[in-house]
Design an enzyme around this catalytic site. Structure first.
Site, short mmCIF file in Angstrom:
data_model
loop_
_atom_site.label_atom_id
_atom_site.label_comp_id
_atom_site.label_asym_id
_atom_site.label_seq_id
_atom_site.Cartn_x
_atom_site.Cartn_y
_atom_site.Cartn_z
N ASP A 47 10.27 0.70 -1.74
CA ASP A 47 10.51 1.96 -1.34
C ASP A 47 10.26 2.57 0.92
O ASP A 47 9.48 1.16 0.74
CB ASP A 47 8.74 2.94 -1.51
CG ASP A 47 9.14 4.19 -0.93
OD1 ASP A 47 9.52 5.14 -1.04
OD2 ASP A 47 8.08 4.42 0.11
N TYR A 52 10.21 3.99 8.83
CA TYR A 52 9.02 3.18 8.80
C TYR A 52 9.30 1.93 9.69
O TYR A 52 9.39 0.95 10.40
CB TYR A 52 8.96 2.22 7.29
CG TYR A 52 8.45 3.04 6.37
CD1 TYR A 52 7.96 4.96 6.58
CD2 TYR A 52 8.23 3.43 5.04
CE1 TYR A 52 6.90 5.14 5.75
CE2 TYR A 52 7.84 3.67 4.69
CZ TYR A 52 7.74 4.81 4.30
OH TYR A 52 6.83 5.47 3.15
N LYS A 81 14.21 7.91 2.79
CA LYS A 81 13.67 9.19 3.57
C LYS A 81 14.22 9.98 4.54
O LYS A 81 14.28 8.82 5.06
CB LYS A 81 11.97 9.42 3.39
CG LYS A 81 11.69 8.47 2.03
CD LYS A 81 10.21 8.69 2.02
CE LYS A 81 9.74 7.38 1.40
NZ LYS A 81 9.32 6.55 1.16
N HIS A 114 10.93 13.89 4.14
CA HIS A 114 10.39 12.91 3.72
C HIS A 114 8.60 14.13 4.08
O HIS A 114 7.38 13.34 3.68
CB HIS A 114 10.20 12.48 5.00
CG HIS A 114 9.34 11.07 4.93
ND1 HIS A 114 8.99 9.62 5.55
CD2 HIS A 114 7.88 10.96 4.45
CE1 HIS A 114 8.43 8.71 5.02
NE2 HIS A 114 7.41 9.42 5.05
N1 NAP Z 1 6.32 10.04 1.18
C1 NAP Z 1 4.88 9.48 1.80
O1 NAP Z 1 4.68 10.33 3.13
C2 NAP Z 1 4.71 8.17 1.80
C3 NAP Z 1 3.14 7.83 2.83
C4 NAP Z 1 2.70 6.83 2.69
C5 NAP Z 1 3.03 6.17 1.42
N2 NAP Z 1 4.04 6.16 1.21
C6 NAP Z 1 4.80 4.77 0.51
O2 NAP Z 1 3.99 4.45 -0.35
C7 NAP Z 1 3.49 2.97 -0.17
C8 NAP Z 1 2.05 2.70 -0.26
O3 NAP Z 1 1.18 3.62 0.98
P1 NAP Z 1 -0.13 2.77 1.09
O4 NAP Z 1 0.13 3.83 2.92
O5 NAP Z 1 -0.69 4.01 0.43
O6 NAP Z 1 -0.65 1.73 0.64
P2 NAP Z 1 -1.58 1.17 -0.58
O7 NAP Z 1 0.08 0.61 -1.14
O8 NAP Z 1 -2.67 2.38 -1.42
O9 NAP Z 1 -2.45 -0.04 0.71
C9 NAP Z 1 -1.68 -1.54 1.02
C10 NAP Z 1 -3.42 -1.80 1.03
O10 NAP Z 1 -3.77 -2.50 0.02
C11 NAP Z 1 -4.00 -3.94 -0.33
N3 NAP Z 1 -3.85 -3.74 -0.91
C12 NAP Z 1 -2.03 -4.31 -2.28
N4 NAP Z 1 -2.24 -3.94 -3.42
C13 NAP Z 1 -3.86 -4.44 -3.50
C14 NAP Z 1 -5.11 -4.32 -4.52
N5 NAP Z 1 -4.59 -4.65 -5.88
N6 NAP Z 1 -5.62 -4.96 -4.51
C15 NAP Z 1 -6.69 -4.46 -3.03
N7 NAP Z 1 -6.24 -3.82 -2.32
C16 NAP Z 1 -4.58 -4.06 -2.70
C17 NAP Z 1 -2.93 -3.51 0.77
O11 NAP Z 1 -3.07 -5.48 1.50
P3 NAP Z 1 -2.16 -6.74 1.43
O12 NAP Z 1 -0.96 -6.37 2.14
O13 NAP Z 1 -3.02 -8.26 1.96
O14 NAP Z 1 -2.27 -7.21 -0.13
C18 NAP Z 1 -2.57 -3.36 2.47
O15 NAP Z 1 -3.78 -3.33 3.09
C19 NAP Z 1 3.83 3.04 1.46
O16 NAP Z 1 4.42 1.93 1.78
C20 NAP Z 1 5.48 3.64 1.53
O17 NAP Z 1 6.08 2.91 1.11
C21 NAP Z 1 4.70 6.81 1.46
#
Ligand code: NAP
Length: 319
Positions: A47, A52, A81, A114
């Protein structure tokens, strides 16, 4: 049930891998190494987004792993997106072209709007244009024209599927009614504290697959007001995790995946990359699922404050 579904079926009949590698905030060599390892251990869904700023690195890794036979293009599912500054018809077409160029691909598998609340395109590539008061500048686009551009991109084989992100029921229904090609995916914040029941129901009725970001509680999101509970520290989640010998992160991801929603955990740490994809190999008990259901409390970590003033934002509707 001893494991969860590895794929979810889209309204085209094609499949999207349940777990995708989130890549927001990952760039350069950190991203290259994480993605390379992720492909090696079996991730097939990536994704990203034009905004980004990491499509080039993703394209490099994907191209080299297709070339050396590690993966086949047909087995990959790549989502990108269209940013809110490019919701004008022509801009939308050009944004997709730019993403394909960055990614070095002929097509993506999913192209999402997006965010439906637009920002002006100043022609300088700034994804967060500000007004004279330092506030995010907003502008309204005809979202049905944007959708027409999305449909044209399907017709030109630049994307296989089209979908939405951060959209409220009003806009989903508006697009749905007018669309020749229906949205097949809604990407939005969803986790144990924000279980998105209303949008979940709408997606089921419309045959739209929901994909959750922030399933771990948006750890990287600054909790600016400091008053939002930290999902990974939730005592119920921690108790379940220690009882079943998993981490709280694994419990949270497994919970969302068992709702038949996609998850997009971002990780640059090998052990978590592995845990996060293996989260489909087991499942929570019915009792633990019921316990987590009770945690729903409308905590939104990505609340997009700038969009709340937008004419296309509908108060009191989820997104
Ligand atoms: N459409 C949108 O508007 C939108 C918005 C936000 C995000 N997104 C997408 O969704 C993805 C996820 O976003 P998010 O911001 O919600 O991040 P997330 O995946 O919920 O969290 C990432 C963080 O969690 C840590 N982490 C990963 N696996 C873990 C686990 N099993 N246990 C504990 N900590 C863990 C990572 O550290 P480490 O890297 O050190 O493991 C990082 O600091 C983004 O990367 C993006 O592709 C889309």
């Amino acid at each position: 049930m001893t494991s969860l579904r590895k794929y979810l079926t889209l309204n085209s009949g094609r499949r999207i891998p349940t777990v995708g590698l989130g890549t927001f905030l990952m760039k350069n060599d950190v991203l290259r190494e994480a993605l390379d390892y992720a492909l090696y251990i079996g991730y097939r869904h990536i994704d990203t987004a034009l905004s980004y700023g990491n499509e080039v690195e993703i394209g490099d890794v994907v191209a080299s792993r297709i070339k050396d036979g590690t993966v086949k293009r047909a087995d990959l599912f790549i989502t990108t997106k269209i940013p809110p500054i490019y919701l004008d018809y022509q801009d939308c077409l050009q944004s997709a072209e730019k993403s394909l160029d960055n990614l070095k691909l002929k097509y993506v598998d999913m192209l999402l709007i997006h965010h439906p609340c637009g920002n002006p395109n100043r022609g300088d590539g700034n994804f967060k244009p500000l007004d004279e008061n330092g506030e995010r500048e907003i502008v309204s686009y005809d979202i049905l024209r944007t959708w027409k551009a999305m449909e044209k991109l399907v017709g030109e084989n630049q994307t296989v599927h089209i979908g939405l992100s951060n959209c409220q029921p009003t806009v989903i229904n508006k697009i749905w009614k007018a669309a020749k090609i229906k949205p097949s995916n809604l990407q939005l914040e969803c986790h144990a504290y924000l279980q998105q029941k209303e949008l979940g129901k709408l997606c089921t009725e419309r045959g739209i697959i929901m994909t959750s970001y922030g399933a771990l509680g948006a750890i990287t999101r600054p909790n600016q007001s400091g008053n939002k509970p930290v999902l990974l520290d939730d005592l119920v989640i921690k108790e379940i995790a220690s009882r079943i010998n998993r981490t709280p992160g694994e419990v949270l991801l497994n919970y969302v995946a068992q709702l038949n929603r996609g998850i997009l955990p971002k990780s640059q740490t090998k052990i978590r990359l592995k845990q996060n994809i293996e989260v489909l190999d087991w499942c929570l008990s019915k009792e633990d699922i019921k316990l987590i259901q009770t945690l729903d409390r409308n905590v939104k970590y990505f609340d997009f404050p700038w969009a709340k003033n937008h004419p296309d934002y509908v108060p009191n509707q989820p997104f």
